[in-house]
Design a protein around this motif. Structure first.
Motif, short mmCIF file in Angstrom:
data_model
loop_
_atom_site.label_atom_id
_atom_site.label_comp_id
_atom_site.label_asym_id
_atom_site.label_seq_id
_atom_site.Cartn_x
_atom_site.Cartn_y
_atom_site.Cartn_z
N CYS A 192 0.85 -1.20 0.00
CA CYS A 192 0.00 0.00 0.00
C CYS A 192 0.88 1.25 0.00
O CYS A 192 1.82 1.34 0.78
CB CYS A 192 -0.90 -0.01 1.24
N VAL A 193 0.58 2.18 -0.91
CA VAL A 193 1.36 3.42 -0.96
C VAL A 193 0.59 4.60 -0.36
O VAL A 193 1.03 5.74 -0.45
CB VAL A 193 1.81 3.76 -2.41
N GLY A 194 -0.56 4.32 0.20
CA GLY A 194 -1.29 5.39 0.88
C GLY A 194 -1.89 6.42 -0.05
O GLY A 194 -2.08 7.57 0.32
N CYS A 195 -2.23 5.99 -1.26
CA CYS A 195 -2.72 6.97 -2.24
C CYS A 195 -4.15 7.40 -1.98
O CYS A 195 -4.61 8.40 -2.51
CB CYS A 195 -2.57 6.41 -3.65
N SER A 196 -4.89 6.60 -1.21
CA SER A 196 -6.30 6.90 -0.90
C SER A 196 -7.24 6.74 -2.09
O SER A 196 -8.36 7.26 -2.07
CB SER A 196 -6.48 8.30 -0.30
N CYS A 200 -8.62 4.05 -2.78
CA CYS A 200 -9.69 3.24 -2.20
C CYS A 200 -10.76 4.12 -1.57
O CYS A 200 -11.95 3.79 -1.60
CB CYS A 200 -9.11 2.27 -1.16
N CYS A 231 -7.69 -0.34 -6.43
CA CYS A 231 -6.37 -0.13 -5.84
C CYS A 231 -5.23 -0.34 -6.84
O CYS A 231 -5.04 -1.43 -7.36
CB CYS A 231 -6.18 -1.07 -4.65
N THR A 249 -2.11 -0.60 -6.48
CA THR A 249 -1.04 -1.52 -6.10
C THR A 249 -1.56 -2.94 -5.92
O THR A 249 -0.80 -3.84 -5.57
CB THR A 249 -0.34 -1.07 -4.80
N CYS A 283 -3.15 -4.22 -3.59
CA CYS A 283 -2.69 -4.70 -2.29
C CYS A 283 -3.84 -5.19 -1.43
O CYS A 283 -3.64 -5.53 -0.28
CB CYS A 283 -1.87 -3.63 -1.58
N MET A 284 -5.06 -5.21 -1.99
CA MET A 284 -6.19 -5.69 -1.20
C MET A 284 -6.74 -6.99 -1.78
O MET A 284 -6.82 -7.14 -3.00
CB MET A 284 -7.29 -4.65 -1.19
#
Ligand code: SF4
Ligand code: SF4
Ligand code: SF4
Lengths: 746, 177
Positions: B12-16, B18, B134, B136, B138-139
């Protein structure tokens, strides 16, 4: 315990927990712009588009609900740029359409320039005004004195208009302010540029080296996705950054380099790889030129030498060089994107190119692939008139390797100076907020004051529109056709953007504006199609496609004719350089009077009490253009100033405390920026996300939020090779109380 | 059937993204959110670590929010998904107070709202909007009772944790570490 409210409290106490998005949680917000009916996919209709929130141009689908409102935008599964997944900005693109602060009517300036007094006029009146001025300027000074600054799809039509009018002075800040140095460096080395999307084969790499490039925070969609794939496949990442970036936190090695010393590290890596014999011997022998000169040049540039400059331990330099060599040729030393830092950027990017070359990554799996491209033929317009002067005449003998016109060069040449042959008289500015984009705001404003005509075309009232004589409201990408997307990738692809909605208010597409102006200027021969879609259909028919087909599928993919994504073993290759080889020793640089192999030169360091101003991207925003987007503001509505705890202690700063910034030349931020105390930044620098501190009151959501880094970039280190504007050489100090209005220079 | 989600904190790169995807998918009004991203930094320069997590309702098996709801609006639905019936909800906020994860918010229309695991999409065989968008990837989402579902597969392969296990809520939101 770990609730959102607690996290906000914790971060307030400086313990490092931060809620990233959505920042607005639990704040009641009066306005909900979508109705609250539950979404039913079955009732949705979709329209193909490609995203225009940044330059990556991901193809997607715009979904509308029963009431004909845009419900959501999602990626097109067949698209190589996005693989069915848009980034947060693309997903939030819907906010561009619904933003009620949009420009709505053509505006004509009535008061003094810059005073922001306009009257609404009809399109005909606005365009006639522009056409008359352009003709008067052409008559008195020549058509070359009209320049175009553009960013984005609409630029294509105004470029056509300007060329037909007789001016070659068409520019985009994306060159001299962003990626120009890397294109020049890679062209000199390999005979080809990196282009966009970059031809990096991150998907299959075994070692990705990021030097000053923060993938993940910059959200270049396809690259972020491929980096994630590479992590899954066990690739190692080496990140060189004075800041502990998101990418650094995903890396096997993080090299917290002293700012402004990257070139020394690159040269030391080259030294180690050559001296240890870790380079790709067969590749170097077969394909490169100047290896012996390179070996000689870097002889003394040992890791110990670099340690004194970069503060990176020699053992780490050796270990990371080994890591790259072990992965070779599936290794990428990433060329980066916004690479205009210290004025020696073309040389630094040459070092990046050389390092890639000796590791054999160019043209190899996991390195740099060979892009494919499908181009549509252009309609046979009449030939353009031959211009007699270009922007470069204003700079005799300077920037010999500039491949495109320099936005900053045209800006500077607008200010009358002794011995300059063409002072510009008119600017047409499309989709780029020059006040925030070009360094040295005072200089940009001085140039604007010398214009006879400034036309600003945008969807939003950006700072530049406040300085314009005529403002033309463009509709958003969700309301218009644009050229078919033809960017190179692993396969050739064509992507269509068509309107999902009718243009709101009195906004128009750039094609329509350019054509109407062309008619008024007697240049209609270059715009024979009344409707843009007819021109697209004509182009598509030439390759056996049609607009109707594209409207259904959105994307067309063309398989590669040959299996040549990578070099074949032992392939004979003639590189398009002077020597036909990959030039480790650049004959092109040498002929133009520059170092054929890069040398390290030191850069100024911050004076006592000042900190280097570093800036970068946040994933929710593009440049300064999305700061008012309701959906994206909801994720991040202001930038914060990253400060190391040591520095905070010294200055007595606390978390979220507002401070103003002043740079070494006295330039002062107009609005305060909140301090974010974090271990993720060195004590000699501060960091902020670019694109905030908007000064135009018509931007109701982002006006006055955060600080503008552009305002603090007054010292510009110009790259002599291609004119790139190095912007990382500015230093700031903190003001803890509000400066007087007169101290905040405009 | 037991629906669950896993989020890979290593990717997760925290891009939001999601967060925005959820907001547009579910008509979450601007200014509110059903999912959010938390970043935690540990250490001192240059010895540092960051964990980035995309968080939402944990769809707990032992949910205080369901237990304390006076009207029965909060309930377990198919596959253990915890839902709020907006018709029945009187907006008293008891569930907001009881949730140790702060996963619920008061909708301006007078009811309490939160993540539904996008049950309307799941029923059609699609992933929740956050998972689908997402960048990445990552989910992971799926049915823990199905050993072949992406979430079962990844939980078998990787180390993971849940948040505040001591609260005894038995969360179905896992974080790969
Ligand atoms: S990267 Fe994001 S903003 Fe850029 S084109 Fe793609 S979806 Fe749009
Ligand atoms: S979209 Fe994916 S990468 Fe981005 S914050 Fe959410 S979980 Fe993380
Ligand atoms: S996370 Fe909170 S709202 Fe969700 S089920 Fe658990 S207790 Fe209920």
């Amino acid at each position: 315990m770990a609730s959102r409210r607690d996290f906000i409290r914790i971060s307030g106490l400086g313990l490092g927990g931060v809620v990233l998005g959505s920042n607005a949680a639990y704040q009641a917000f009066s306005q909900t712009f979508l109705n609250n009916d539950r979404l039913d996919l079955g009732s949705l209709r979709r329209t193909p588009t490609y995203c225009e929130v940044c330059f990556w141009k991901c193809a997607g689908w715009v979904y509308k609900n029963d009431q004909g409102q845009i419900q959501k935008i999602i990626g097109n599964d067949d698209d190589l740029h996005c693989n069915g997944r848009l980034c947060p900005r693309g997903t939030g693109g819907v906010g561009m359409y619904y933003d009620t602060d949009r420009l709505k009517k053509p505006l004509l300036r009535v008061g003094e320039r810059g005073q922001q007094t306009f009257k609404e006029v009809s399109w005909d009146e606005a365009l006639q005004y522009i056409a008359d001025k352009m003709q008067a300027i052409a008559k008195e000074h020549g058509p070359e004195c009209v320049a175009l600054f553009n960013h984005g799809s609409g630029g294509a039509y105004f470029s056509r208009l300007l060329k037909a009018f007789g001016s070659p002075n068409i520019t985009a800040p994306s060159y001299a302010q962003c990626r120009g140095p890397r294109e020049v460096a890679f062209l000199a080395t390999f005979g080809e540029g990196v282009e966009s999307p970059e031809r990096t084969d991150i998907r299959d790499t075994r070692c990705l080296v990021l030097i000053g490039s923060h993938i993940g925070e910059n959200m270049h969609n396809g690259q972020v996705q491929e980096m994630s794939d590479a992590i899954d496949k066990g690739a190692s990442i080496i990140t060189v950054d004075p800041r502990f970036s998101t990418a650094a936190s995903k890396s096997k090695f993080w090299l917290p380099i002293k700012p402004a010393t990257d070139l020394a590290l690159l040269l030391a890596w080259i030294h180690v790889i050559i001296e240890e014999g870790w380079y790709d011997k067969a590749y170097v022998e077969k394909y490169t030129y100047g290896f012996e000169q390179l070996r000689e040049h870097v002889k003394t540039m040992t890791p110990e030498w670099a340690h004194g400059i970069t503060t990176i331990e020699p053992a780490v330099i050796r270990e990371t060089a080994r890591e790259m060599a072990n992965a070779s040729p599936a290794v990428i030393i990433h060329p980066g994107r916004h690479v205009t830092w210290y004025g020696d950027d073309s040389q630094r990017l040459r070092a990046v190119a050389i390092l890639n070359a000796i590791l054999g990554s160019w043209g190899r799996r996991g390195g740099f692939y060979r892009p494919a491209e499908k181009k549509l033929p252009s309609y046979p317009f009449p030939p353009y008139p031959k211009p007699t002067r270009t922007w470069q005449d204003a700079y005799p003998g300077l920037f010999p390797l500039a491949g495109l016109a320099l936005a900053s060069g045209i800006c500077d040449a607008t200010i009358p100076a002794h011995g300059r042959s063409c002072s510009f008289k008119a600017w047409i500015v499309l989709g780029t907020n020059l006040i925030e984009t070009l360094p040295n705001q005072a200089n940009t404003i001085q140039a604007i004051q010398n214009l006879d005509l400034l036309v600003a075309i945008d969807t939003m009232p950006m700072e530049i529109t406040g300085w314009a004589d005529v403002v033309l409201p463009e509709c958003t990408y969700l309301e218009r056709y644009d050229s078919i997307r033809e960017n190179p990738h692993r396969k050739g692809q064509l992507a269509l953007r068509m309107p999902a909605m009718e243009p709101q208010y009195d906004s128009k597409p750039a094609y329509w504006m350019a054509r109407e102006l062309a008619i008024k200027l007697n240049l209609a021969a270059w715009f024979p199609f009344e409707k843009m879609e007819d021109e697209l259909d004509w182009q598509l028919k030439q390759v056996g496609l049609s607009l109707a087909e594209m409207q259904k599928e959105g994307i067309k993919t063309f398989e590669r004719e040959y299996d040549d994504l990578y070099f074949a073993p032992d392939e004979e290759i003639e590189f398009p350089t002077n020597t036909g080889k990959i030039e480790l020793y650049s004959t092109e640089f040498e002929n133009a009077g520059f170092d054929p192999i890069p040398k390290y030169t030191p850069h100024p360091e911050p004076p006592e009490g000042y900190y280097r101003l570093n800036y970068g991207r946040g994933p929710a925003h593009t440049f300064s253009r999305t700061a008012n987007n309701p959906n994206l503001t909801d994720l991040m509505d202001e930038n914060m100033l990253w400060v190391n705890p040591r520095v905070a202690r010294e200055w007595g700063l606390s978390n979220e405390q507002p401070v103003w910034l002043r740079n070494q030349d006295g330039a002062t931020s107009r609005f305060p920026i909140k301090v974010r105390i974090t271990e993720r930044i060195r004590w000699d620098s501060v960091y902020m996300v670019h694109g905030f501190g908007h000064e135009d009151k018509r931007l109701t959501r982002c006006f006055g939020k955060g600080a503008s880094d552009s305002k603090l970039i007054t010292r510009v280190h110009v790259d002599p090779v291609m004119g790139g504007t190095g912007m990382r050489g500015n230093f700031v100090t903190f003001l803890t109380s509000e400066p007087k209005a007169e101290e905040v220079q405009r | 059937m037991r629906y669950a989600m896993a989020v890979d904190t290593k990717k997760c790169v925290g891009c939001s993204d999601c967060v925005v995807a959820c907001q547009t998918e579910n008509n979450v009004p601007i200014g509110f959110c059903r999912d959010w991203v938390v970043e935690v930094t540990d250490g001192t320069y240059p010895q540092l670590e960051i964990e980035i997590r995309s968080e939402r309702c944990n769809h707990c098996n032992n949910s205080p929010c369901v237990r304390c709801c006076p009207t029965g609006a909060s309930h377990y639905s198919d596959g253990g998904i915890v839902l709020v019936n907006s018709e029945k909800c009187i907006g008293c906020g008891a569930c907001i107070a009881s949730c140790p994860y702060d996963a619920r918010y008061s909708h301006p229309d007078g009811y309490v709202d939160k993540c539904t695991f996008c049950i309307h999409r799941v029923k059609k065989g699609q992933d929740p909007a956050c998972v689908a968008v997402c960048p990445t990837k990552c989910m992971y989402f799926g049915d823990l009772d199905d050993p072949k579902s992406p979430v079962s597969v990844v939980l078998k392969k990787r180390k993971y944790k849940t948040l505040i296990p001591e609260a005894g809520t038995q969360p179905e939101l896992y974080f790969l570490i």
